[in-house]
Design a protein around this motif. Sequence first.
Motif, PDB file in Angstrom:
ATOM      1  N   ALA A   1      13.958  -3.941   1.825  1.00 43.80           N
ATOM      2  CA  ALA A   1      14.342  -2.593   1.749  1.00 43.80           C
ATOM      3  C   ALA A   1      15.287  -2.402   0.536  1.00 43.80           C
ATOM      4  N   MET A   2      16.389  -3.207   0.407  1.00 39.59           N
ATOM      5  CA  MET A   2      17.302  -3.394  -0.523  1.00 39.59           C
ATOM      6  C   MET A   2      16.788  -3.541  -1.791  1.00 39.59           C
TER       7      MET A   2
ATOM      8  N   ASP B   1      13.131   7.850  -3.834  1.00 37.59           N
ATOM      9  CA  ASP B   1      11.860   8.111  -2.960  1.00 37.59           C
ATOM     10  C   ASP B   1      12.287   8.205  -1.442  1.00 37.59           C
ATOM     11  N   ARG B   2      11.726   9.328  -0.779  1.00 34.96           N
ATOM     12  CA  ARG B   2      12.196   9.481   0.453  1.00 34.96           C
ATOM     13  C   ARG B   2      11.760   8.455   1.473  1.00 34.96           C
ATOM     14  N   HIS B   3      10.405   7.767   1.397  1.00 39.87           N
ATOM     15  CA  HIS B   3      10.052   6.883   2.101  1.00 39.87           C
ATOM     16  C   HIS B   3      10.892   5.657   1.932  1.00 39.87           C
ATOM     17  N   LYS B   4      11.426   5.068   0.845  1.00 39.89           N
ATOM     18  CA  LYS B   4      12.271   3.996   0.481  1.00 39.89           C
ATOM     19  C   LYS B   4      13.545   4.246   1.144  1.00 39.89           C
ATOM     20  N   ILE B   5      14.231   5.344   1.102  1.00 39.61           N
ATOM     21  CA  ILE B   5      15.367   5.571   1.676  1.00 39.61           C
ATOM     22  C   ILE B   5      15.302   5.626   3.127  1.00 39.61           C
TER      23      ILE B   5
ATOM     24  N   ARG C   1       0.835  -1.160  -0.089  1.00 38.57           N
ATOM     25  CA  ARG C   1      -0.112  -0.096  -0.054  1.00 38.57           C
ATOM     26  C   ARG C   1       0.829   1.138  -0.114  1.00 38.57           C
ATOM     27  N   GLN C   2       1.983   1.338   0.651  1.00 44.37           N
ATOM     28  CA  GLN C   2       2.960   2.449   0.580  1.00 44.37           C
ATOM     29  C   GLN C   2       3.541   2.640  -0.545  1.00 44.37           C
ATOM     30  N   PHE C   3       4.076   1.652  -1.209  1.00 46.04           N
ATOM     31  CA  PHE C   3       4.687   1.654  -2.572  1.00 46.04           C
ATOM     32  C   PHE C   3       4.098   1.287  -3.539  1.00 46.04           C
TER      33      PHE C   3
ATOM     34  N   TRP D   1       3.443  -9.675  -8.053  1.00 44.77           N
ATOM     35  CA  TRP D   1       4.830 -10.655  -8.336  1.00 44.77           C
ATOM     36  C   TRP D   1       5.675 -10.038  -7.159  1.00 44.77           C
ATOM     37  N   GLU D   2       5.673  -8.900  -6.921  1.00 44.66           N
ATOM     38  CA  GLU D   2       6.758  -7.971  -5.951  1.00 44.66           C
ATOM     39  C   GLU D   2       6.375  -8.412  -4.463  1.00 44.66           C
ATOM     40  N   CYS D   3       4.863  -8.589  -4.394  1.00 45.76           N
ATOM     41  CA  CYS D   3       4.337  -9.065  -3.064  1.00 45.76           C
ATOM     42  C   CYS D   3       4.818 -10.224  -2.570  1.00 45.76           C
TER      43      CYS D   3
END
Length: 484
Positions: A457-458, A415-419, A95-97, A102-104
Amino acid sequence: MRALSERRINKTIVFCMLIPGFLFYFVPGEWISIQKDSTAYLVDRGREGVLPGYPVFLDFFRNLMGEQYFLHGVVIAQSALALACTFLFVIVLQRQFQLCGWECILLYMGSMMPFSIYLPECGITHQIMTEGITYALFYLYFLATVKAVWTLKYRWYWGSMGFAFLLGLIRSQMIFLQALGLLLLIWITVNRAGKGMVRKTAYFVSAMIAGVVLALLSYKLIYTVSACDLQRQAEKKQQGAAVTEEGQETDTPQREATSQFVSLILSRGFFEADQEDAEIFEDEVLKDIFNRAYRIVDEGGHRYAYAEPGLYMWEDLVYDKMVLDVGEAIMEYDEENPGVRSQSDTEIYLAFGMRLLVKHFGRYLYHAVRLMIPSFIASVFFQIKPIYLICHFITLFIYLFSIGLCIYAARRGGDRHKIEFAVSILIVLIVMVVLINLAFIGIQRYVVYGMGIFYCAMYLLTRDMILIPCFDRFVRRAKREQKE
């Protein structure tokens, strides 16, 4: 129609996540795995270092299902908790990104990594150990933490502290989360302070003081709850006094109960002891007991001098039964000198541990750093004996790559949230490895909590900063070549 179609796709993705999750958490390995430390939670609850959280969890199922079947209920509950917590973790990321299906599935498989370290023998959720629930709850703790980092809302900070407190009641090593709580409070407060160096400094100092106070209060509350539980268990043991063959009760000598905090200080301090250290104690009683304890410890080969140099030196750098050796020396002294000593066992343990740590602080710090190296490996990779040296370089590359990727993403306006997500888990891993090894020994199951989160995260940063740009360049080049 489109919304209905998306719902159907979502249900398909959920199905594709939960079925492998069910198979992974419930099926592999031994159904109920009783480890060496399991008796500390099933039988000997008064043992040093056993916190009340997990025994209470076991007692709930014992009372619910009876002595014969309750461990089956425990395994089912632990497996279901792991499945649910990791699933919720991925759903929040989706939901955030705005991740595709398939990524889920990929991230959900990645979140299973900490639970796989003992496969194929058994899954973590099948072990009657605190890790059976702490690994899963750690995902909820991190969700609350990263939500606080993203939103700068104090309610998420309190949620993070709540999970930290709960984990602290289950595993003593999770006390390190209080340090992370301090960093989180400073981050939120300073970023909400607005502009102006004076204003930010004032908010920083206020957050630092408040964070330290809250961390100490939380630790004190955990210690108090644990001490009360320990006292109750000690009283039960005293009530079950030994009975002779004639059916008469006899007095069984009881050693003074020792907190894990005191035992840790003694273990890390006395491990660094040299024979001449007896001279730092002016009290003749302490000096005599020290000499007796040193003889016992040295004969057992439980000092730093007996640690084998090399890659596996860390295996010999901590001896967690030091309190038994020093306790034996105290009993030996009391038998030969009844009624002479005035210090309690705890006072003697603290005197030995603290003075030796102060005198040999440099050596203790060196040994702590040596302990951190295999812990850093275990936190993001695996300790494979045939290629153990290569594992060091792989781990170094993983950490340097992840740190460099975060810096690169920040400079390129990622993306600030991912960083922040990636930096948060890096900080968690580093603080966890450092603080755990300063007091305990960071064996694999103590430091693997964040492995799945780290790789999630990576992946997100690597996808945005490397994979997608490379693919776009490839597509543009192909189009250019077609036009030419």
